[in-house]
Design a protein around this motif. Structure first.
Motif, PDB file in Angstrom:
ATOM      1  N   LEU A  81      -1.875   2.972 -11.749  1.00 10.67           N
ATOM      2  CA  LEU A  81      -2.418   2.235 -10.617  1.00 10.67           C
ATOM      3  C   LEU A  81      -2.278   0.732 -10.854  1.00 10.67           C
ATOM      4  CD1 LEU A  81      -5.764   4.211 -10.114  1.00 10.67           C
ATOM      5  CD2 LEU A  81      -3.751   4.305  -8.633  1.00 10.67           C
ATOM      6  N   PRO A  82      -1.986  -0.038  -9.821  1.00  8.11           N
ATOM      7  CA  PRO A  82      -1.895  -1.493 -10.006  1.00  8.11           C
ATOM      8  C   PRO A  82      -3.265  -2.141 -10.230  1.00  8.11           C
ATOM      9  CG  PRO A  82      -1.551  -0.920  -7.703  1.00  8.11           C
ATOM     10  CD  PRO A  82      -1.602   0.371  -8.453  1.00  8.11           C
ATOM     11  N   ASP A  93       0.826  -1.215   0.000  1.00  4.26           N
ATOM     12  CA  ASP A  93       0.000   0.000   0.000  1.00  4.26           C
ATOM     13  C   ASP A  93       0.856   1.260   0.000  1.00  4.26           C
ATOM     14  OD1 ASP A  93      -2.308  -1.465  -0.054  1.00  4.26           O
ATOM     15  OD2 ASP A  93      -2.719  -1.294   2.092  1.00  4.26           O
ATOM     16  N   GLU A  94       1.955   1.229   0.720  1.00  3.45           N
ATOM     17  CA  GLU A  94       2.829   2.412   0.778  1.00  3.45           C
ATOM     18  C   GLU A  94       3.538   2.622  -0.558  1.00  3.45           C
ATOM     19  OE1 GLU A  94       4.012   2.563   5.498  1.00  3.45           O
ATOM     20  OE2 GLU A  94       4.748   0.911   4.263  1.00  3.45           O
ATOM     21  N   ARG A  95       3.931   1.554  -1.211  1.00  2.00           N
ATOM     22  CA  ARG A  95       4.512   1.687  -2.556  1.00  2.00           C
ATOM     23  C   ARG A  95       3.468   2.260  -3.522  1.00  2.00           C
ATOM     24  NH1 ARG A  95       6.056  -3.616  -1.409  1.00  2.00           N
ATOM     25  NH2 ARG A  95       8.194  -3.823  -0.703  1.00  2.00           N
ATOM     26  N   ASP A  96       2.237   1.718  -3.445  1.00  2.02           N
ATOM     27  CA  ASP A  96       1.172   2.172  -4.343  1.00  2.02           C
ATOM     28  C   ASP A  96       0.844   3.642  -4.130  1.00  2.02           C
ATOM     29  OD1 ASP A  96       1.077  -0.392  -5.294  1.00  2.02           O
ATOM     30  OD2 ASP A  96      -0.742  -0.964  -4.204  1.00  2.02           O
ATOM     31  N   ALA A  97       0.887   4.094  -2.877  1.00  2.00           N
ATOM     32  CA  ALA A  97       0.596   5.499  -2.583  1.00  2.00           C
ATOM     33  C   ALA A  97       1.634   6.408  -3.239  1.00  2.00           C
ATOM     34  CB  ALA A  97       0.559   5.724  -1.077  1.00  2.00           C
ATOM     35  N   VAL A  98       2.888   5.995  -3.217  1.00  2.00           N
ATOM     36  CA  VAL A  98       3.944   6.789  -3.862  1.00  2.00           C
ATOM     37  C   VAL A  98       3.771   6.766  -5.380  1.00  2.00           C
ATOM     38  CG1 VAL A  98       6.431   6.935  -4.283  1.00  2.00           C
ATOM     39  CG2 VAL A  98       5.576   6.530  -1.969  1.00  2.00           C
ATOM     40  N   VAL A  99       3.404   5.613  -5.928  1.00  2.00           N
ATOM     41  CA  VAL A  99       3.149   5.521  -7.364  1.00  2.00           C
ATOM     42  C   VAL A  99       2.029   6.480  -7.778  1.00  2.00           C
ATOM     43  CG1 VAL A  99       2.201   4.007  -9.162  1.00  2.00           C
ATOM     44  CG2 VAL A  99       4.011   3.172  -7.653  1.00  2.00           C
ATOM     45  N   ARG A 111       3.290  -3.185 -15.668  1.00  2.90           N
ATOM     46  CA  ARG A 111       2.906  -1.860 -15.162  1.00  2.90           C
ATOM     47  C   ARG A 111       1.569  -1.378 -15.731  1.00  2.90           C
ATOM     48  NH1 ARG A 111       8.610   1.503 -15.320  1.00  2.90           N
ATOM     49  NH2 ARG A 111       9.806   0.062 -14.043  1.00  2.90           N
ATOM     50  N   THR A 112       0.691  -2.277 -16.014  1.00  2.07           N
ATOM     51  CA  THR A 112      -0.659  -1.897 -16.418  1.00  2.07           C
ATOM     52  C   THR A 112      -1.639  -2.341 -15.337  1.00  2.07           C
ATOM     53  OG1 THR A 112      -0.954  -3.969 -17.642  1.00  2.07           O
ATOM     54  CG2 THR A 112      -0.152  -2.057 -18.883  1.00  2.07           C
ATOM     55  N   PRO A 113      -2.763  -1.649 -15.216  1.00  5.87           N
ATOM     56  CA  PRO A 113      -3.699  -1.979 -14.139  1.00  5.87           C
ATOM     57  C   PRO A 113      -4.464  -3.275 -14.397  1.00  5.87           C
ATOM     58  CG  PRO A 113      -4.114   0.221 -15.060  1.00  5.87           C
ATOM     59  CD  PRO A 113      -3.189  -0.491 -15.981  1.00  5.87           C
ATOM     60  N   LEU A 114      -4.877  -3.890 -13.321  1.00  5.95           N
ATOM     61  CA  LEU A 114      -5.862  -4.967 -13.371  1.00  5.95           C
ATOM     62  C   LEU A 114      -7.218  -4.349 -13.060  1.00  5.95           C
ATOM     63  CD1 LEU A 114      -6.811  -7.961 -13.357  1.00  5.95           C
ATOM     64  CD2 LEU A 114      -6.270  -7.979 -10.906  1.00  5.95           C
ATOM     65  N   ILE A 115      -8.181  -4.547 -13.953  1.00  3.40           N
ATOM     66  CA  ILE A 115      -9.538  -4.050 -13.737  1.00  3.40           C
ATOM     67  C   ILE A 115     -10.321  -5.121 -12.983  1.00  3.40           C
ATOM     68  CG2 ILE A 115     -11.660  -3.233 -14.812  1.00  3.40           C
ATOM     69  CD1 ILE A 115      -9.369  -1.376 -15.333  1.00  3.40           C
ATOM     70  N   ARG A 116     -10.806  -4.781 -11.795  1.00  2.00           N
ATOM     71  CA  ARG A 116     -11.669  -5.702 -11.037  1.00  2.00           C
ATOM     72  C   ARG A 116     -13.101  -5.212 -11.210  1.00  2.00           C
ATOM     73  NH1 ARG A 116      -8.960  -9.420  -8.308  1.00  2.00           N
ATOM     74  NH2 ARG A 116      -6.830  -9.012  -7.617  1.00  2.00           N
ATOM     75  N   LEU A 117     -13.864  -5.955 -12.005  1.00  2.00           N
ATOM     76  CA  LEU A 117     -15.206  -5.520 -12.380  1.00  2.00           C
ATOM     77  C   LEU A 117     -16.266  -6.310 -11.621  1.00  2.00           C
ATOM     78  CD1 LEU A 117     -16.767  -3.642 -14.326  1.00  2.00           C
ATOM     79  CD2 LEU A 117     -16.735  -5.505 -15.994  1.00  2.00           C
ATOM     80  N   THR A 118     -17.161  -5.584 -10.974  1.00  2.00           N
ATOM     81  CA  THR A 118     -18.294  -6.194 -10.278  1.00  2.00           C
ATOM     82  C   THR A 118     -19.561  -5.478 -10.715  1.00  2.00           C
ATOM     83  OG1 THR A 118     -18.085  -4.665  -8.396  1.00  2.00           O
ATOM     84  CG2 THR A 118     -16.883  -6.748  -8.246  1.00  2.00           C
ATOM     85  N   GLY A 119     -20.717  -6.055 -10.344  1.00  2.00           N
ATOM     86  CA  GLY A 119     -21.988  -5.417 -10.667  1.00  2.00           C
ATOM     87  C   GLY A 119     -22.905  -6.352 -11.425  1.00  2.00           C
ATOM     88  N   THR A 120     -23.812  -5.760 -12.227  1.00  2.00           N
ATOM     89  CA  THR A 120     -24.796  -6.556 -12.963  1.00  2.00           C
ATOM     90  C   THR A 120     -25.113  -5.916 -14.307  1.00  2.00           C
ATOM     91  OG1 THR A 120     -27.071  -7.385 -12.919  1.00  2.00           O
ATOM     92  CG2 THR A 120     -26.648  -5.328 -11.751  1.00  2.00           C
TER      93      THR A 120
END
Length: 199
Positions: free
Chosen positions: A118-119, A19-25, A165-174
């Protein structure tokens, strides 16, 4: 020091978390978007941030950025199609969490021209009466097992070939009544983007 007791570890020597690495990114990416650092310097700093082990590794990467910059995170995005439809296209700052609803008029999220480091990006999508279309660049991948098709259906037309270095999309919903689709750009969209870039 008392005999037999180990010396206390200095803060700079402590290990940092994901989380701390991601915040700096995030902070570095936002700084580049504001013109505070150029893209070549951004790449160097991002590489150092992603491989940082201790606070001593992370601290210099943001030391020359103003303090108030860290207090301005990207707020979650809520996009609602409403009666006439809604889109988010072009160059825009991507938050870590997005909620998109088709409403009556449909909604579209287009990430193809964004600069996102963003990761992961969490997207909650609801088709409602209008559809939801999500377009991600080649090299981005999506995790869609939590999506419910609803009456309108759900279509995942993305590939599983993820670039570094590309994001993973986590998709939820309907899918709701209007349906939800996530895909890469089609041939017409690719040609349009090349023309805009002068290619």
């Amino acid at each position: 020091m008392t005999a037999g007791l180990p010396e206390p570890v200095r803060r700079n020597e402590l290990r940092v978390s994901h989380d701390e690495r991601d915040a700096v990114v995030e902070r570095l990416t936002a700084a580049a978007a504001e013109g505070r650092i150029d893209l070549s310097e951004l790449d160097v700093r991002l590489d150092l941030a992603l491989n940082a082990r201790t606070y001593a590794d992370l601290a210099p990467l943001t030391a020359d950025l103003p303090p108030e910059f860290a207090a301005d995170p990207v707020q979650p995005l809520v996009l609602d199609g409403g009666l006439t439809g809604a889109t988010r296209t072009g160059r825009w700052r991507v938050p870590a969490r997005i909620t998109v609803s088709g409403g009556m008029g449909s909604a579209k999220l287009d990430f193809t021209q964004t600069e996102c480091r963003l990761p992961e990006i969490e997207i909650e999508a609801h088709g409602q009466m209008g559809s939801v279309t999500i377009i991600i660049p080649d090299g981005w991948v999506a995790e869609t097992t939590a999506m419910e098709p609803g009456l309108g259906g759900f279509w995942d037309k993305t590939t599983s070939d993820r670039l570094p270095r590309t994001p993973l999309i986590r998709l939820t919903g309907t899918g709701g009544a209007g349906g939800v689709v996530i895909r890469h750009p089609n041939s017409w969209e690719r040609r349009t983007q090349r023309r805009k870039q002068g290619g």
